[in-house]
Design a protein around this motif. Structure first.
Motif, PDB file in Angstrom:
ATOM      1  N   ARG A  87      -1.675  63.610 -73.512  1.00 17.63           N
ATOM      2  CA  ARG A  87      -2.786  62.875 -72.913  1.00 17.63           C
ATOM      3  C   ARG A  87      -3.631  64.204 -72.092  1.00 17.63           C
ATOM      4  O   ARG A  87      -2.827  64.981 -71.397  1.00 17.63           O
ATOM      5  CB  ARG A  87      -2.720  61.693 -71.824  1.00 17.63           C
ATOM      6  N   GLU A 107      -1.297  55.813 -65.824  1.00 18.39           N
ATOM      7  CA  GLU A 107      -1.873  54.590 -65.838  1.00 18.39           C
ATOM      8  C   GLU A 107      -2.420  53.890 -67.247  1.00 18.39           C
ATOM      9  O   GLU A 107      -3.275  54.638 -67.868  1.00 18.39           O
ATOM     10  CB  GLU A 107      -2.830  54.249 -64.955  1.00 18.39           C
ATOM     11  N   GLY A 108      -1.614  53.023 -67.662  1.00 20.81           N
ATOM     12  CA  GLY A 108      -2.195  52.461 -69.185  1.00 20.81           C
ATOM     13  C   GLY A 108      -2.052  53.231 -70.304  1.00 20.81           C
ATOM     14  O   GLY A 108      -2.501  53.366 -71.378  1.00 20.81           O
ATOM     15  N   TRP A 109      -1.141  54.157 -70.116  1.00 18.95           N
ATOM     16  CA  TRP A 109      -0.705  55.137 -71.116  1.00 18.95           C
ATOM     17  C   TRP A 109       0.506  54.462 -71.756  1.00 18.95           C
ATOM     18  O   TRP A 109       1.532  54.606 -71.241  1.00 18.95           O
ATOM     19  CB  TRP A 109      -0.335  56.843 -70.726  1.00 18.95           C
ATOM     20  N   ASP A 110       0.625  54.097 -72.986  1.00  8.69           N
ATOM     21  CA  ASP A 110       1.762  53.370 -73.470  1.00  8.69           C
ATOM     22  C   ASP A 110       2.443  54.386 -74.291  1.00  8.69           C
ATOM     23  O   ASP A 110       2.354  54.890 -75.792  1.00  8.69           O
ATOM     24  CB  ASP A 110       1.377  52.331 -74.514  1.00  8.69           C
ATOM     25  N   THR A 111       3.435  55.336 -73.703  1.00 13.92           N
ATOM     26  CA  THR A 111       4.130  56.379 -74.449  1.00 13.92           C
ATOM     27  C   THR A 111       5.669  55.480 -74.863  1.00 13.92           C
ATOM     28  O   THR A 111       6.319  56.343 -75.586  1.00 13.92           O
ATOM     29  CB  THR A 111       4.547  57.184 -73.405  1.00 13.92           C
TER      30      THR A 111
END
Lengths: 230, 114
Positions: A87, A107-111
């Motif tokens: 990102r 935030e809201g980063w689906d790793t």
């Protein structure tokens, strides 16, 4: 008008950043994520080194990267070739990353669950030194093409780092890099710092660094377990 | 250059304090470590910019620079660095990475009028 009086206050100017960084560090630890940040001057080879690190570490680990840059997302695109989640944090005119930017980017980063998170700072040897990002290990990179006296010119950032990486070591002979002087200069501003010599291009020295990285992570997670109180 | 954002934080901080106590700030005292990563002259010029248009306009930033001290394990005490390019005890020469002073970036006092 009344006479002036002195009002005592004691306030750390960077407190806000430090508070966010501490919360990030706690969160990363509780999730078992070992966080490594990278600082260097522009063009020292951070992105290439990171690309190599991501490609190699993701064979046996869950890894992701955050990349700070002033304007473009070129680095993120390059790093996406490693197929690890990447990102971009575009800082606009800001010359460094701050803890709140890292928090916002997460935030809201689906790793999915991670073992390692790498954070590439903006290419700059001055400003990033003041800002804690919640990392476990700060790498300062210096390429052999930059001149051996970089650590003496930028003692603050070298002193703030945990590990130094001499990059583009495959070019050392061509640019008549004086390795002994460079190492002595790093040690002068940060005595005892671990130094690795690598070429991300040829792969030379990468294995040794990655070995060290996984040892450090193992130490950190076992320490975290010890700290857990009943 | 991150001195402008640092200056803005200082102004915000002082303004908040002044608002709470209903006073006017005429000067801000700051302790600035030589290893804080912030350059004094640059911070001073940014401070005026950061103050413009705020109740702190016209106030002064008074900076006390804090030298770097390391802990010398040989001499068993804090020792001032003789040079930023040599992190070692100036007396016995033993290298040390243990910085005990010099990273400060701290507002210590405000000069105010009621």
């Amino acid at each position: 008008m009344s006479t002036p009086r002195l009002l005592e206050v004691r306030k750390n100017v960077l407190k806000q950043n430090d508070v966010v960084a501490r919360a990030l560090r706690d969160r990363f630890h509780s999730e078992g994520i070992f966080v490594v940040s990278l600082v260097s001057s522009p063009g020292a080879g951070k992105t290439m080194f990171l690309e190599k690190m991501l490609t190699t570490t993701r064979r046996h680990n869950r890894v992701a990267a955050l990349v700070g840059d002033l304007a473009t997302d070129n680095d993120a695109q390059r790093l996406a070739r490693s197929r690890a989640p990447v990102r971009q944090i575009t800082t606009g005119s800001l010359c460094h990353l701050e803890a709140a930017m890292v928090r916002a980017a997460m935030e809201g980063w689906d790793t999915g669950p991670l073992d390692f998170l790498f954070i590439e700072n903006v290419g700059n040897l001055v400003c990033p030194s003041s800002y804690d990002l919640g990392e476990d290990m700060r790498l300062v990179l210096m390429s052999v093409t930059e001149g051996e006296d970089k650590p003496l010119k930028y003692p603050t950032i070298f002193n703030s780092a945990d590990v130094a990486i001499l990059t583009k070591i495959d070019l050392a002979a061509a640019v008549e890099f004086d390795e002994r002087t460079a190492i002595a200069n790093i040690q002068a501003v940060r005595p005892g710092m671990r130094i690795f010599k690598v070429s991300a291009k040829s792969g030379e020295g990468m294995e040794e660094y990655l070995q060290y990285l996984s040892e450090r992570r193992a130490e950190s997670t076992s320490a975290a377990h010890v700290e857990i109180k009943p | 250059m991150h001195e402008l954002s640092i200056a803005m934080s200082i102004v915000d901080m002082a303004q908040e304090e002044a608002f709470q106590r209903n006073v006017k700030v005429t000067a801000v005292h700051l302790r600035l470590g030589l290893l804080s990563g912030v350059v004094k002259d640059s911070l001073l010029s940014c401070y005026d910019m950061a103050c413009a248009g705020t109740p702190l306009e016209g106030s002064e930033l008074l900076i006390e620079e804090v030298p770097v001290e390391i802990f010398c394990s040989e001499c068993q005490g804090p020792r001032p660095l003789s040079s930023m390019q040599w992190f070692a005890c100036p007396q016995c020469g033993r290298p040390s990475a243990e910085v005990v002073r010099g990273k400060e970036l701290e507002v210590t006092a405000l000069e105010v009028r009621e």
